[in-house]
Design a protein around this motif. Sequence first.
Motif, PDB file in Angstrom:
ATOM      1  N   UNK A 298     -45.257 -15.067  31.673  1.00  0.00           N
ATOM      2  CA  UNK A 298     -45.722 -14.813  33.029  1.00  0.00           C
ATOM      3  C   UNK A 298     -46.602 -15.945  33.542  1.00  0.00           C
ATOM      4  N   UNK A 299     -46.464 -16.239  34.838  1.00  0.00           N
ATOM      5  CA  UNK A 299     -47.330 -17.241  35.464  1.00  0.00           C
ATOM      6  C   UNK A 299     -46.743 -18.622  35.598  1.00  0.00           C
ATOM      7  N   UNK A 300     -45.459 -18.824  35.233  1.00  0.00           N
ATOM      8  CA  UNK A 300     -44.831 -20.141  35.381  1.00  0.00           C
ATOM      9  C   UNK A 300     -44.443 -20.342  36.852  1.00  0.00           C
ATOM     10  N   UNK A 301     -44.827 -21.472  37.433  1.00  0.00           N
ATOM     11  CA  UNK A 301     -44.655 -21.742  38.858  1.00  0.00           C
ATOM     12  C   UNK A 301     -43.193 -21.819  39.259  1.00  0.00           C
ATOM     13  N   UNK A 302     -42.845 -21.114  40.332  1.00  0.00           N
ATOM     14  CA  UNK A 302     -41.537 -21.217  40.979  1.00  0.00           C
ATOM     15  C   UNK A 302     -41.741 -22.017  42.258  1.00  0.00           C
ATOM     16  N   UNK A 303     -41.223 -23.243  42.298  1.00  0.00           N
ATOM     17  CA  UNK A 303     -41.488 -24.146  43.420  1.00  0.00           C
ATOM     18  C   UNK A 303     -40.696 -23.794  44.675  1.00  0.00           C
ATOM     19  N   UNK A 304     -39.760 -22.857  44.574  1.00  0.00           N
ATOM     20  CA  UNK A 304     -38.869 -22.577  45.699  1.00  0.00           C
ATOM     21  C   UNK A 304     -39.297 -21.383  46.550  1.00  0.00           C
ATOM     22  N   UNK A 305     -40.186 -20.550  46.038  1.00  0.00           N
ATOM     23  CA  UNK A 305     -40.588 -19.347  46.764  1.00  0.00           C
ATOM     24  C   UNK A 305     -42.109 -19.300  46.905  1.00  0.00           C
ATOM     25  N   UNK A 306     -42.553 -18.864  48.097  1.00  0.00           N
ATOM     26  CA  UNK A 306     -43.980 -18.716  48.372  1.00  0.00           C
ATOM     27  C   UNK A 306     -44.231 -17.367  49.023  1.00  0.00           C
ATOM     28  N   UNK A 307     -45.272 -16.682  48.593  1.00  0.00           N
ATOM     29  CA  UNK A 307     -45.689 -15.438  49.243  1.00  0.00           C
ATOM     30  C   UNK A 307     -46.606 -15.837  50.398  1.00  0.00           C
ATOM     31  N   UNK A 308     -46.091 -15.697  51.625  1.00  0.00           N
ATOM     32  CA  UNK A 308     -46.837 -16.202  52.783  1.00  0.00           C
ATOM     33  C   UNK A 308     -47.727 -15.143  53.413  1.00  0.00           C
ATOM     34  N   UNK A 309     -47.503 -13.859  53.077  1.00  0.00           N
ATOM     35  CA  UNK A 309     -48.381 -12.808  53.587  1.00  0.00           C
ATOM     36  C   UNK A 309     -48.338 -11.618  52.650  1.00  0.00           C
ATOM     37  N   UNK A 310     -49.417 -10.820  52.684  1.00  0.00           N
ATOM     38  CA  UNK A 310     -49.504  -9.649  51.825  1.00  0.00           C
ATOM     39  C   UNK A 310     -50.911  -9.488  51.292  1.00  0.00           C
ATOM     40  N   UNK A 311     -51.142  -8.518  50.407  1.00  0.00           N
ATOM     41  CA  UNK A 311     -52.458  -8.345  49.791  1.00  0.00           C
ATOM     42  C   UNK A 311     -52.940  -9.597  49.069  1.00  0.00           C
ATOM     43  N   UNK A 312     -51.993 -10.449  48.631  1.00  0.00           N
ATOM     44  CA  UNK A 312     -52.328 -11.754  48.059  1.00  0.00           C
ATOM     45  C   UNK A 312     -51.235 -12.724  48.476  1.00  0.00           C
ATOM     46  N   UNK A 313     -51.570 -14.006  48.566  1.00  0.00           N
ATOM     47  CA  UNK A 313     -50.596 -15.028  48.947  1.00  0.00           C
ATOM     48  C   UNK A 313     -50.657 -16.183  47.961  1.00  0.00           C
ATOM     49  N   UNK A 314     -49.624 -17.003  47.989  1.00  0.00           N
ATOM     50  CA  UNK A 314     -49.589 -18.168  47.111  1.00  0.00           C
ATOM     51  C   UNK A 314     -48.189 -18.435  46.611  1.00  0.00           C
ATOM     52  N   UNK A 315     -48.068 -19.443  45.785  1.00  0.00           N
ATOM     53  CA  UNK A 315     -46.766 -19.799  45.226  1.00  0.00           C
ATOM     54  C   UNK A 315     -46.262 -18.696  44.311  1.00  0.00           C
ATOM     55  N   UNK A 316     -44.944 -18.487  44.324  1.00  0.00           N
ATOM     56  CA  UNK A 316     -44.364 -17.518  43.417  1.00  0.00           C
ATOM     57  C   UNK A 316     -44.475 -17.976  41.975  1.00  0.00           C
ATOM     58  N   UNK A 317     -44.673 -17.025  41.074  1.00  0.00           N
ATOM     59  CA  UNK A 317     -44.733 -17.326  39.641  1.00  0.00           C
ATOM     60  C   UNK A 317     -43.946 -16.252  38.895  1.00  0.00           C
ATOM     61  N   UNK A 318     -43.491 -16.586  37.711  1.00  0.00           N
ATOM     62  CA  UNK A 318     -42.740 -15.617  36.914  1.00  0.00           C
ATOM     63  C   UNK A 318     -43.617 -14.418  36.550  1.00  0.00           C
ATOM     64  N   UNK A 319     -42.998 -13.235  36.623  1.00  0.00           N
ATOM     65  CA  UNK A 319     -43.698 -12.024  36.188  1.00  0.00           C
ATOM     66  C   UNK A 319     -42.678 -10.996  35.740  1.00  0.00           C
ATOM     67  N   UNK A 320     -42.764 -10.595  34.498  1.00  0.00           N
ATOM     68  CA  UNK A 320     -41.867  -9.597  33.902  1.00  0.00           C
ATOM     69  C   UNK A 320     -42.709  -8.655  33.065  1.00  0.00           C
ATOM     70  N   UNK A 321     -42.645  -7.382  33.430  1.00  0.00           N
ATOM     71  CA  UNK A 321     -43.403  -6.415  32.629  1.00  0.00           C
ATOM     72  C   UNK A 321     -42.500  -5.359  32.015  1.00  0.00           C
ATOM     73  N   UNK A 322     -41.503  -4.900  32.814  1.00  0.00           N
ATOM     74  CA  UNK A 322     -40.781  -3.704  32.412  1.00  0.00           C
ATOM     75  C   UNK A 322     -39.459  -3.554  33.163  1.00  0.00           C
ATOM     76  N   UNK A 323     -38.904  -4.644  33.636  1.00  0.00           N
ATOM     77  CA  UNK A 323     -37.696  -4.614  34.455  1.00  0.00           C
ATOM     78  C   UNK A 323     -36.471  -5.012  33.620  1.00  0.00           C
TER      79      UNK A 323
END
Length: 221
Positions: free
Chosen positions: A44-69
């Motif tokens: 978790x936390x590896x930078x994805x340079x192609x996607x950005x969260x531009x609005x929401x409870x938090x914003x910033x560059x997308x990063x890998x996150x896998x918990x239970x999917x």
Amino acid sequence: MSKNLLGTLLALAGLLAVPARANVIPGLFNTGLDAGGALLVGGNGVLDVHYTVISGPATGSGVTFQCCYFADGPNSRWISVNASGGPSAGLYDFRTTFSLAGLNPATAQIVGQFAADNLITDILLNGSSTGQTAPGFGSFVPYAIPAGSPFVTGTNTLDFMVVDQGSPMSFRNEMSGTADPAAQAGVPEPATAGLLGVALGLAWLLRKAQRQSPTATKPAQ
């Protein structure tokens, strides 16, 4: 000129008259890929340079996150706004961009599949709703953005609207697209230019054959 040669030239002309194939749209990346299009490596936390969260409870560059999917790979990974899956419930906007430079936007189309924790309420193409939704994160849901949608020449934006109903939050997307080459003013399409060349060659051969054919003579008296 022989009938075989004439038939060959006409067949070639027919092939050249077929319209050019659509091009793959460059810059359409799945989630969880590096700059070269390979699957990101690491937890978790590896930078994805192609996607950005531009609005929401938090914003910033997308990063890998896998918990239970369902499992990452082989063509994409789950991403979130941070390595812990976001701070709280709310509406998150994951944005990616691509270019149609040199392509005809009227012929562009995209197909894909996506999923999110908890759900996707829309995909916005250049700010316009496409009506694409996904109900959850148990499996991929297919979607399509057809030709005639509001694609534009140059840079286009895709916004994936993800609703989280309680942390964690994650999003996953796989897509590809095609578009015809843009016509250039004053420059014939390759097929048109080839057809013109064949027509000129055919006319030259026919004229040459006519000149070389023997002339009729009267029988001797």
